[in-house]
Design an enzyme around this catalytic site. Structure first.
Site, PDB file in Angstrom:
ATOM      1  N   ASN A 210      -4.963  -3.614   8.684  1.00 24.73           N
ATOM      2  CA  ASN A 210      -3.894  -4.349   8.742  1.00 24.73           C
ATOM      3  C   ASN A 210      -4.344  -5.550   8.798  1.00 24.73           C
ATOM      4  OD1 ASN A 210      -2.246  -5.116  11.064  1.00 24.73           O
ATOM      5  ND2 ASN A 210      -1.531  -2.974  10.542  1.00 24.73           N
ATOM      6  N   LYS A 342      16.835   2.634  13.567  1.00 22.85           N
ATOM      7  CA  LYS A 342      16.094   2.685  15.384  1.00 22.85           C
ATOM      8  C   LYS A 342      17.203   2.179  16.146  1.00 22.85           C
ATOM      9  CE  LYS A 342      12.034   2.303  12.763  1.00 22.85           C
ATOM     10  NZ  LYS A 342      10.823   1.950  12.411  1.00 22.85           N
TER      11      LYS A 342
END
Length: 400
Positions: A210, A342
């Site tokens: 990326n 999370k």
């Protein structure tokens, strides 16, 4: 003693029998987390060898005013700039006199003139020399200049006399040195930062990655070190220099970053900041040889990479865990969901769809979210944003 973590201590050793204590002092300072370099006068070398001090400090010992191995031969300027504290132990009566009157006849006295760092002395001499009017006048001059004075203690001396003039013990000097420094936001904490992209190999020459430059993560690691933390930076492939006072671990794949992260969390850390742009998926099979352009289409089967920040948050030795979310739409909503799912302590999110913020820019803007609150950090240089984020983390960590 936590205040010595990441501090650069320049230990000056002058002539005197107490120089033998300087060897132990090096260890005491290092055990507290300081980086120690040593400068010795000619007189000091009559009592203890530079080789001993080099072996203990792990750095070359400096003895010469004009050093041919230093940049431009000006070792005193380089050392003066390097130091967070110049600590002279033992400080003889002769050296105190030269310091008081601004002499610069050797390396140690010259760098005392050239440094902007605090200076401290631990006097060591015969009790009558310490009591002498000239020594006491020199002491007052040094104190007026802002020099910190550690000791001396009273007791039996090598000359057989008893009285004030003994150098303090190494552990006492180390404690005094620590007290010179302010207690910073993250003093004594171990902070782990992940940064940069990961690369997931397709074949020996191609990979999935990326646009992350690592600039934000590196700025955060630097800001954490400046705030007094011991910093470990786990970095994907980037073209950035390692920030000073930061330990760097280089990785390539997401699995490499996961393993490195788990290892440091297993050992114990206080804060984990996951800024890395980790590839969510990787090819299920990496071709042994370069894939040739033989068909109109090629199909890759991707499998999910481990979720590093979720694993850290669920760890038995769970640190204060901070996630990052780089989004192109619904930025805050996605970040809030990630925070909740999370079970993170904090998340910093930004919109990377614009040209002036995000991956390759030197600027950024963040929305920082935690359970029950949030704060917007407006567009600014990444180094400035990093300092603001570290301040928020320090506040939330202390409260939690």
């Amino acid at each position: 003693m936590e205040r010595l973590v990441n501090k650069r201590i320049l230990l000056g050793v002058t002539g005197g029998i107490a120089a033998y204590k300087s060897a132990e002092l090096i260890r005491r300072l290092q055990d507290a987390g300081a980086d120690v370099r040593v400068v010795m006068t000619q007189g000091a070398q009559e009592f203890i060898t530079p080789l001993t001090m080099q072996a203990l400090s792990g750095n070359p010992v400096h003895t010469d005013l004009l050093d041919p191995h230093a940049e431009a031969g000006m070792g005193h300027i380089e050392l003066a700039r390097w130091a967070d504290l110049v600590l002279i132990a033992p400080a003889s009566a002769n050296f105190m006199a030269r310091m008081a009157h601004g002499h610069g006849s050797d390396l140690l006295s010259t760098l005392c003139l050239a440094t902007g760092a605090p200076i401290a002395i631990a006097p060591a001499m015969n009790q009558q020399m310490w009591a002498d009017i000239a020594t006491q006048k020199n002491l007052l001059i040094l104190q007026e200049k802002g020099v910190h004075v550690f000791g001396p203690a009273a007791g039996s001396q090598a000359c057989g006399e008893v009285g004030p003039g003994r150098m303090l013990e190494p552990h006492e000097i180390a404690l005094c040195a620590a007290n010179v420094f302010d207690y910073n936001l993250l003093t004594g904490l171990h902070v782990v930062v992940t940064a940069g992209p990961t690369r997931e190999a397709i074949d020996p020459v191609r990979y999935i990655t990326n646009q992350s430059s690592g600039k934000m993560g590196y700025a955060i690691a630097e800001a954490a070190a400046e705030a007094g933390a011991r910093v470990t930076l786990i970095s994907g492939p980037v073209n950035l220099p390692t920030p000073t006072r930061v330990k760097r671990i280089d990785v390539v794949r997401a699995e490499d970053m996961y393993n490195a992260s788990m290892a440091v969390v297993d050992e114990g850390c206080d804060v984990f900041i996951a800024t890395a742009a980790v590839a969510d998926y990787r090819p299920s099979v990496t071709a042994e040889h370069k894939i040739k352009k033989s068909t109109e289409e090629i199909h890759l089967t991707l499998v999910k990479n481990p979720d590093i920040v979720a694993a850290v948050s669920a760890h038995a030795k769970r640190p204060f865990t901070v996630g990052f979310a780089a989004e192109t739409r619904d930025v805050v909503a996605y970040a809030q969901a990630k925070l909740d799912n999370k079970k993170l302590d904090m998340i910093a999110t930004n919109d990377v769809s614009g040209e002036n913020v995000g991956f390759n820019s030197d600027n950024n803007a963040l929305t920082v979210i935690w359970p029950g609150g949030h704060k917007v950090l407006p567009l600014a240089a990444k180094r400035q944003i990093a300092k603001q984020l570290i301040e928020l983390i320090a506040i939330r960590h202390k409260r939690d």
